[in-house]
Design a protein around this motif. Structure first.
Motif, PDB file in Angstrom:
ATOM      1  N   ASP A 134     -71.088 -15.731 -12.475  1.00 34.31           N
ATOM      2  CA  ASP A 134     -70.360 -16.067 -13.713  1.00 34.31           C
ATOM      3  C   ASP A 134     -68.850 -15.929 -13.519  1.00 34.31           C
ATOM      4  O   ASP A 134     -68.064 -16.749 -14.036  1.00 34.31           O
ATOM      5  N   ASP A 187     -67.618 -18.864 -11.516  1.00 31.16           N
ATOM      6  CA  ASP A 187     -67.580 -20.074 -12.357  1.00 31.16           C
ATOM      7  C   ASP A 187     -66.359 -20.077 -13.263  1.00 31.16           C
ATOM      8  O   ASP A 187     -65.684 -21.107 -13.460  1.00 31.16           O
ATOM      9  N   THR A 188     -66.027 -18.923 -13.840  1.00 33.82           N
ATOM     10  CA  THR A 188     -64.848 -18.823 -14.729  1.00 33.82           C
ATOM     11  C   THR A 188     -63.578 -19.092 -13.959  1.00 33.82           C
ATOM     12  O   THR A 188     -62.665 -19.805 -14.437  1.00 33.82           O
ATOM     13  N   LEU A 207     -63.228 -20.823 -11.260  1.00 36.28           N
ATOM     14  CA  LEU A 207     -63.127 -22.236 -10.869  1.00 36.28           C
ATOM     15  C   LEU A 207     -62.715 -23.131 -12.034  1.00 36.28           C
ATOM     16  O   LEU A 207     -62.134 -24.205 -11.840  1.00 36.28           O
ATOM     17  N   ARG A 208     -63.004 -22.703 -13.263  1.00 36.05           N
ATOM     18  CA  ARG A 208     -62.649 -23.524 -14.422  1.00 36.05           C
ATOM     19  C   ARG A 208     -61.189 -23.323 -14.858  1.00 36.05           C
ATOM     20  O   ARG A 208     -60.693 -24.020 -15.720  1.00 36.05           O
ATOM     21  N   ILE A 209     -60.543 -22.283 -14.344  1.00 39.73           N
ATOM     22  CA  ILE A 209     -59.140 -22.029 -14.723  1.00 39.73           C
ATOM     23  C   ILE A 209     -58.230 -23.086 -14.090  1.00 39.73           C
ATOM     24  O   ILE A 209     -58.312 -23.371 -12.916  1.00 39.73           O
TER      25      ILE A 209
END
Length: 626
Positions: free
Chosen positions: A618, A621-622, A624-626
């Motif tokens: 998790d 994933d966070t 990578l989304r930034i």
């Protein structure tokens, strides 16, 4: 969260998964014979011991409990085998008191003699005596024959057990080779289980002890220290069975004299060891079979042979006692026959009393096996009577010299020194310096042959040796007559065809009177006879004096006591084995409840490690989304 946490969680998952696999394996094999519980202990790994790694698979058991289990397994196999055969032996004598039992037939015989003594003119009473005597002789022969059948059965079982034990030794050596070359922990644990199971099975045949080597292989030895398996090499066992045994079949360390089979171990180096020698195998079925075949059952045979001899000789022999004659004792040996014995009690320099036994023979003088006489100390020698009474003194003196020489050569601490003088059948025994003759006695067979029914009076050859219808004199000339006599004992055919001799008035008259039947009755029930120490009754190494009837009763009682003792010992050993099995099982067996509890712990740990990986996923994933 650092990458170290990811690595640690991943390692934790792998270790937990491996541990779960071990638990599953334990549960799946909970009922598998020979399976030992597995354990897997995780070990620290990584920088600063921050990680975990899968450790080695180990077998969980108590080594001391395993050693005790093998010891008790051998003991239980020994006592069970012995108790079974001794019980069968006791059964051969019949239920005490029953009409068909040995004591019942003996009582019927003595009862018929009393009846004949009360009614000497009745021909039917004579017939009953002969029929009762015949039934008694047949029963004694039947029991003795079954004793030899039990010995033959033990011989047969030894052959089968030797082959099975040899196969186990070979299997253990093969497993040693596989264990030494296996690096996989799981496979190695399986092989170790198989090897332990083979050794446990082997311990049922004989007592074993083991030594584990540094490479994981196992050396297997007998309890007496003979190595039978050394890493990948094993001894090959063989048994040279002799089939059906008879009363003269016996074990000897000299192969040329041995007439029973023995267990030979062909060692890897080429040498051969005799495992059948007394004391080499101490427990297990094979040790029990050897003891039964070579000691217990031969002693039972000897008891029956002694009984047969007592029945015959008590009715034909007369006791002759010497009289003091100056510094010695004079005795009349008129009529002595081959096998008749002279007993000379003597005291030595230390004051101890010993018996010197001289046995008449038609052959040159020779030492006598103590087991064949009432002597138990090797103080027995034959003397040659073939030359007639005029040679008795010289031949007896020769025998006494030979006895002294033989005992001296054997290293005996105290050697009797005696001399003999006299004329014809009158012999005087004297002691040389330091030795004193205390007396002399002899048992001399009165009838000259089995057909001599009237000349010898009141003695009568009622029972004879079926081998040639010979008188029972105890002859040693063509082998010991007493050996196997129980199977050959019979009623004298001459007496069957002339039963009036049972009640003859004297040597010259056949008018029926009660003298002879009363003599026969008293000879069996009252007169004291000497039975050999080899019978095992009345003492370990002393001759036994009692009446023939009492000897038979003591024989039956001894067999009953031996059967009860063997059964009690077996029951006690069974309890000891059950205790050892329980102790080992508690340490090596799989406890389902424990394994399920362990499984819950591992599942919790697995979940915790999985949550770390989930959190890391998790977080990535966070990021990578930034």
């Amino acid at each position: 969260m650092s990458l170290n946490a990811l690595s640690t969680a991943n390692a934790g998952l792998k270790a937990t998964q491996a541990a779960i696999g071990i638990v599953s394996q334990n549960v799946a094999n909970a009922g598998t014979a020979g399976y030992v519980k597995r354990t897997l202990t995780s070990v620290s790994a990584g920088i600063g011991n921050a990680g975990v790694a899968t450790g080695a698979i180990a077998r969980s058991f108590d080594a001391a409990a395993l050693k005790q289990l093998r010891l008790e397994t051998a003991g239980a196999a020994y006592t069970s085998t012995k108790a079974d055969v001794v019980s069968q032996l006791d059964t051969l004598y019949g239920t005490p008191g029953s009409s068909t039992a040995l004591d019942g037939l003996l009582n019927s015989f003595t009862g018929s003699l009393q009846n004949l003594a009360s009614n000497p003119t009745l021909s039917t009473a004579r017939t009953v005596v002969l029929n009762s005597a015949s039934a008694l002789a047949a029963r004694i022969g039947s029991i003795a024959g079954n004793v030899q059948s039990l010995r033959s059965a033990a011989e047969s079982r030894l052959g089968n057990e030797t082959a099975a034990a040899s196969n186990l030794l070979g299997s253990i050596a093969d497993l040693n080779v596989k264990i030494g070359s296996t690096s996989d922990d799981a496979s190695r644990a399986d092989l170790l289980d198989q090897r332990d199971q083979k050794i446990n099975e082997l311990s049922g045949y004989f007592d074993v002890q083991t030594i584990e080597q540094q490479d994981g292989t196992m050396s297997v030895m007998t309890g007496s220290g003979i190595t039978l398996v050394d890493r990948g090499r094993a001894a090959v066992l063989s048994f040279d069975g002799r089939g059906t045994l008879n009363a003269s079949s016996s074990y000897s360390t000299d192969p040329a004299k041995r007439s029973v089979g023995t267990i030979l171990a062909q060692m890897p180096g080429g040498s051969t060891i005799d495992l059948g020698e007394p004391g080499v195998l101490r427990s297990g079925t094979m040790a029990a079979e050897l003891e039964l075949r070579d000691t217990v059952l031969p002693q039972a045979q000897r008891q029956l042979d002694d009984l047969a001899s007592g029945l015959a000789r008590s009715l034909t022999d007369k006791s002759v006692t010497g009289t003091p004659n100056g510094a010695g004792t004079q005795i009349d040996l008129s009529g002595i026959q081959a096998g008749n014995a002279i007993t000379i009690p003597v005291s030595g320099p230390d004051g101890s009393l010993r018996n010197v036994t001289l046995i008449a023979s038609a052959n040159p003088t020779a030492g006598v096996d103590p087991a064949l006489t009432t002597d138990s100390a090797g103080l027995a020698q034959t003397f040659d009577i073939s030359g007639g009474p005029s040679t008795y003194v010289a031949k007896i003196a020769q025998a006494l010299t030979a006895l002294s020489t033989r005992l001296t050569a054997s290293g005996a601490a105290s050697v009797p020194s005696l001399g003999a003088t006299g004329t014809g059948a009158s012999v005087t025994f004297t002691g040389n310096p330091g030795w004193t003759v205390k007396g002399a006695s002899a048992a001399i067979t009165v009838p000259t042959s089995a057909s001599d029914l009237t000349t010898a009076y009141p003695q009568i050859p009622l029972f004879t040796d079926g081998s040639g219808n010979a008188l029972v004199t105890g002859s040693l000339d063509n082998g010991a007559q007493i050996t196997g006599l129980a199977q050959r004992l019979q009623i004298n055919p001459a007496l069957v065809s002339n039963s009036t001799a049972l009640t003859a008035t004297s040597a010259s008259s056949t008018t029926p009177v009660s003298t002879r039947p009363q003599f026969v009755y008293d000879a069996l029930t009252t007169a004291q006879q000497t039975f050999s120490a080899a019978s095992g009754l009345g003492g370990i190494s002393a001759p036994y004096r009692t009446s023939v009837v009492d000897f038979a009763q003591d024989l039956i009682a001894a067999q009953g006591a031996a059967a009860a003792s063997a059964k009690s010992l077996d029951e006690g050993q069974s309890v000891a084995l059950a205790t050892a099995q329980s102790r080992f099982s508690s340490s090596a067996g799989v406890n389902i409840d424990e394994e399920m509890s362990r499984l819950i712990e591992l599942q919790t740990a697995y979940t915790a490690n999985a949550r770390v990986l989930t959190a890391a996923r998790d977080m990535l994933d966070t990021l990578l989304r930034i």
